[in-house]
Enzyme design. Structure first.
Site, PDB file in Angstrom:
ATOM      1  N   ASP A   1       3.409  -0.489 -10.093  1.00 30.61           N
ATOM      2  CA  ASP A   1       2.612   0.696  -9.839  1.00 30.61           C
ATOM      3  C   ASP A   1       2.688   0.975  -8.341  1.00 30.61           C
ATOM      4  O   ASP A   1       2.218   0.171  -7.538  1.00 30.61           O
ATOM      5  CB  ASP A   1       1.169   0.411 -10.281  1.00 30.61           C
ATOM      6  CG  ASP A   1       0.265   1.605 -10.065  1.00 30.61           C
ATOM      7  OD1 ASP A   1       0.754   2.723 -10.238  1.00 30.61           O
ATOM      8  OD2 ASP A   1      -0.903   1.419  -9.722  1.00 30.61           O
TER       9      ASP A   1
ATOM     10  N   THR B   1       4.558   6.736  -7.260  1.00 30.77           N
ATOM     11  CA  THR B   1       5.865   6.302  -6.759  1.00 30.77           C
ATOM     12  C   THR B   1       6.683   7.505  -6.318  1.00 30.77           C
ATOM     13  O   THR B   1       7.248   7.527  -5.225  1.00 30.77           O
ATOM     14  CB  THR B   1       6.630   5.542  -7.867  1.00 30.77           C
ATOM     15  OG1 THR B   1       5.734   4.621  -8.481  1.00 30.77           O
ATOM     16  CG2 THR B   1       7.798   4.796  -7.305  1.00 30.77           C
TER      17      THR B   1
END
Length: 535
Positions: A62, A96
């Protein structure tokens, strides 16, 4: 002035980077941060293992979680990390992508700076490109019905598919949908979805991931206060209190002088009567369960046991709020203000169960519960933490779509469409600004490129093929639905693979990354120094 040394304005210990040096330093710092998490994009992503100073380990892919744990000293890198946090708080997904995009935007700006194009010109080009990109996204978005479970599950699937728990994606998708849709409330015509408060995740190590479920009601980690109390009640009447069921103690230290022995007995009797009255007020409403956030004295327990009432004490306020939402009770602060309407009757079954070593209280089968508990089981704590993070992302995705029911195609399809459109539109932009404008388009290609490279296929071939498809569709005035299949790296139709992403997430990603890149480009002086405290 001749012959004098230079005039020192800043402190001796201060390091100062100015002009070009500062800008290039900032760009390389931002690129370093984006390189850290580049491999965690897409379904073929790698995990990162981080050791924190206390020796604990975090295994995750994550983006936000990784950057939270990394200790960074460069100021620009710090501001990049803030980006992913802002993205996480705002829409909960795309953490991301936002870093990778911002890093790429800055990398694209470097050659312009070397050619002595002023940063404000570059920023101007970037901002125009941002407006154009948002228009394009608006144009290619697809409207969706929140109740349509098929599309919703494909949507959540594309969010979870890139995470560690993709093996159980079907299970998690259903859980995320059920949890979010059960906490949607209409407040004055607008929807409110408070996942943080009312969809609680309880992690219990042990069992297996297939045992995870969303309870139609709530659970909390407490046992009854007295062993003789009932542990299973069907359709219970639940009373929630916010006051202690014990004798009031003086706020500060109080001294009582007693001269007569009788007075001592009177005092004890008064205490007992006070508690007895409180309990009588409660018992009058014939509740089956009494839950309070404060303490319950032994005497009160005795009265409750006699009246066949189950009591819980010292429940967390957040848990109490969830119980109130689930069974329709009102939390009361004083026993003498109780009313029949404050009692919750919406719960179908109350039961205390033992899981592992601990007792958990379940309030299940609630009618129209507006709160829920998500029970996660799994091999170890690390696995559970990762599953919880993935579930949070999935729930945020559902929440975003509930707020704004629009979708965009995933797999780098949207980014490529924006890239092609920007490079075409850029030809109409006048002057030097044309280059930065088109550079934003090129930077957008980083997402499909990274997806392809994480699969291990030939990046150049895949991207050229994808670009050609989008360009042909753009020239024909059609909508192109091709993107990179994150598992095989092939170029395929995203509507068939069912890769969708929420419109809100994409828009936020593009906005945040371009705006932050513009901000970092305008920095031309970095002063870092320690001002020592004067003794």
């Amino acid at each position: 002035m001749a012959g004098h040394g230079p005039v020192m304005v800043l402190n001796q210990n201060t390091q100062r980077q100015t002009g070009r040096e500062a800008q290039f330093g900032n760009i390389s710092a931002a690129m370093a941060v984006s390189d850290i998490i580049r491999t965690t994009l897409g379904p073929r992503s790698m995990l990162k293992m981080l050791l924190d100073p206390m020796g604990g380990i975090v295994m995750t892919n994550d983006g936000n979680c990784i950057l939270r744990e990394v200790d960074v000293s460069h100021p620009t890198a710090k501001s990049m990390i803030e980006l992913s946090r802002a993205q996480d708080e705002e829409v909960g997904d795309g953490t991301t992508s936002v870093i990778i995009l911002a890093g790429e935007m800055l990398a694209m700006a470097e050659p312009f700076l070397r050619r002595n194009i002023h940063p404000t010109v570059i920023v101007g080009g970037y901002n125009r490109a941002l407006q154009e990109a948002l228009k394009i996204c608006e144009k290619i978005s697809i409207d969706v019905d929140v109740k349509d479970t098929k599309i919703m599950s494909q949507l959540v699937e594309s969010c979870i598919g890139t995470k560690f728990s993709s093996r159980w994606s079907e299970k998690l998708v259903q859980m995320a949908q059920k949890a979010v849709l059960s906490v949607v409330v209409d407040v004055g015509g607008r929807k409110e979805v408070d996942i943080k408060r009312y969809a609680k995740v309880e992690k219990i190590p042990g069992g297996e991931i297939d045992d995870c479920k969303v309870l139609n009601g709530v659970m909390f980690n407490k046992d009854v206060t007295h062993s003789k109390m009932r542990r299973r009640i069907e359709n219970p009447r639940i009373m929630l209190l916010d006051c202690p069921l014990e004798y009031k103690k003086g706020e500060s230290q109080t001294n009582v002088e007693i001269t007569d022995e009788e007075d001592w007995n009177t005092m004890l009797r008064m205490e007992e009567e006070y508690i007895e009255n409180m309990c009588a007020e409660i018992i009058a409403f014939k509740p089956d369960i009494v839950i309070t956030e404060k303490g319950v004295s032994d005497l009160a327990q005795h009265f409750f046991t006699k009246a066949n009432i189950t009591a819980f004490r010292r429940l967390r306020k957040t848990d109490n709020n969830r119980v109130a939402r689930a069974c329709g009770a009102t939390i009361v602060s004083r026993t003498d203000e109780l009313q029949e309407s404050d009692i919750g009757t919406g719960c179908g079954l109350f039961e205390v169960r033992k899981i592992g070593d601990e007792y958990f209280t379940f309030l299940e089968d609630c009618q129209d519960a507006k709160a829920c508990t998500i029970l996660l089981r799994g091999g170890s704590k690390d696995v559970l933490n990762e599953v919880e993070r993935n579930l949070q992302d999935a729930m945020q995705v559902v929440r975003n779509v509930v707020f704004e029911p629009k979708l965009l195609l995933g797999g780098g399809c949207t980014e490529m469409a924006v890239a092609v459109a920007l490079s075409r539109e850029g030809q109409k932009v006048e002057g030097v600004m044309q280059w930065p404008f088109q550079a934003v388009g090129e930077a957008m290609e980083v997402i499909p490129r990274t997806l392809a490279s994480n699969c291990g296929v030939s990046v150049v071939r895949a991207i050229t093929k994808l670009r050609a498809k989008h360009a042909a569709a753009f020239d024909a005035g059609e909508k192109c639905t091709f993107g990179v299949n994150g598992l095989s790296g092939e170029i395929c139709d995203m509507t068939e693979t069912g890769l969708y992403e929420p419109y809100a997430v994409k828009i936020q990603t593009i906005k945040t990354s371009i705006e932050s890149a513009a901000m970092i480009l305008r920095i031309d002086d970095v002063v870092s120094g320690t001002s020592r405290a004067q003794h």
